[in-house]
Design an enzyme around this catalytic site. Sequence first.
Site, PDB file in Angstrom:
ATOM      1  CG  HIS A 197      -1.919   0.971   1.401  1.00  0.00           C
ATOM      2  ND1 HIS A 197      -1.679   2.270   1.739  1.00  0.00           N
ATOM      3  CD2 HIS A 197      -3.267   0.857   1.251  1.00  0.00           C
ATOM      4  CE1 HIS A 197      -2.832   2.924   1.794  1.00  0.00           C
ATOM      5  NE2 HIS A 197      -3.813   2.103   1.496  1.00  0.00           N
ATOM      6  CG  ASP A 205       0.587  -2.494   6.100  1.00  0.00           C
ATOM      7  OD1 ASP A 205      -0.298  -2.590   6.991  1.00  0.00           O
ATOM      8  OD2 ASP A 205       0.406  -1.898   5.024  1.00  0.00           O
ATOM      9  CD  GLN A 212      -6.592  -4.850   3.890  1.00  0.00           C
ATOM     10  OE1 GLN A 212      -7.561  -5.563   4.137  1.00  0.00           O
ATOM     11  NE2 GLN A 212      -6.713  -3.592   3.499  1.00  0.00           N
ATOM     12  CE  LYS A 237      -7.397  -0.732   5.895  1.00  0.00           C
ATOM     13  NZ  LYS A 237      -8.200  -0.030   4.884  1.00  0.00           N
ATOM     14  CB  CYS A 266      -3.913   3.378  -1.500  1.00  0.00           C
ATOM     15  SG  CYS A 266      -5.145   4.667  -1.311  1.00  0.00           S
TER      16      CYS A 266
END
Lengths: 151, 409
Positions: free
Chosen positions: B124, B201, B204, B227, B367
């Site tokens: 991202h 990261d 997700q 999220k 993104c």
Amino acid sequence: MMLDGLYQEIILDHYKNPHGRGLRDPFDGEAHHVNPTCGDEITVRVTSDLTDISYDGLGCSISQASASVLHELVQGKDPAAAAEIHHAFVELMQSRGQIEPDEEVLGDGIAFAGVAKFPARVKCALLPWMAFKDAAARAGVDVGASPEVKA
Amino acid sequence: MSFDVARVRKDFPIFDREVNGYPLVYLDSANTSQKPVQVLDVMRAHQERYNGNVSRSVHTLGTESTEAYEGARARIASFIGAASPDEVVFTKNSTEAINLVAHSAGQMLRLGPGDEIVISEMEHHSNIVPWQLLCERTGATLRWFGITDEGRLDESQLDSLITSRTKIVSVVHMSNVLGTINDVSRISARAREVGALLMLDCSQSVPHLPMDVRSLGADLIAFTGHKMLGPTGIGVLWGRFDLLAQLPPFLGGGSMIETVTMTGTTYAAPPARFEAGTPPITEAIGLGAAVDYLTGLGMEAIHQHEQDITRYALEQLTAVPGVRIYGPASVEGRGGTVSFGVDGVHPHDVGQVLDALGVEVRVGHHCARPVCSRFGVPAMTRASFYLYTTTDEIDALARGLDQVRKVFG
């Protein structure tokens, strides 16, 4: 279906059979614009007498059809007429559907009246027109001050 | 059936509404998730009954607020398997967490020319731009893993990419576009071998997978509340405590100090050191409630449900003529985020037709423009699933794609 207002037959026709597509030489001004939110891109070239307006790009049906209509409407016009059409199209796109477009000025561009009701798509329709304005300025052609683009 | 999706959906008031005259089919949870009433109620109750600033008031409201805020931190720490709540730093979102590390770790490591930072093409923008900025500030060099045709990290050059020059490696745990879940064990081992920090990261992955940071092999992870059923405005940086203790501050201000004089300041221990100013208190408490909700259902059960939905979606989408799926073709090593193209139709147009049918998907470059470029397209259409997604909604998506083909055929 409410989409009928957006995807008018005229728009789909221009999308499937674009007029004047492809970059051509010679040209006097060129501009490359991107829509940073969706990644759509367009390059527009103009000659200083506006006898040729050529373009190429990647984008949705609205932005590509809009480029085709731009080519059809503005190519071969004098700067004053080009400015009037440019102004009318930008104004229509920012009207949120409140303006009745003038077919005498905008031709097939009147099909974009429905797009003005979809705020997320207004930028798609304006992308080629903003690139054209920059390309024309670089070719020394002033198509006039257009209404401020807020979308 | 162990996982009762119909019951889960009753907790989400938004599923009562219609979009353009059709029942809402929400397939954009990788963008932001919907919120259960349990989270909304806790946030409202906090504002109505307990509101006070945290960590600085002796009065009752301040004390209750602080207990709720720190209680949320403790439950989030437990949710991800952190050794202690002090390893959980509240940030605004994942983006701020990554920027924090880029600034503070960059300073701690005294990065300069000759040093290297390694990321990947799968990131991202929030895990690209902070490192580009860090390289501009310090003269360090940015390098990256590529992506294979199957949509996985290309680790074939691992040993020449991560070397003794590498100081920080920061890669995505689960791709927000391709859905790929990266097995980071080899990258972690190599980073350890050369003495580089490894950041993941997890924006997700934490919302969808059982998470145990102690066995993950990373030094730092970032994730975001909105999220995972929580509100916007709250994110988390997790770091090993001994590492956080060495990092200099990022933002300066109230709450992050030990003592301040006009000539200098000493800093609080983590996590307070990295939480300058009044934090998003209600949002942190909301995220705590979200974690309680997820824990109540069980992350293993949620993951299994999403695997079932993803398997069904891959089958249904593959059956639609002209649809091309980007990313892993089967559910192995992938999560419930599926990006695809419809032959001859721009994603904006796909998304517009679907929206007219109440089906909400994301279109564009997500993104993560380099991922789109890698597959030679300017944009993709993405459907992403969560604990409340049903097979009926996948069917609505497939029917919508038939309509797309009719409009643009």
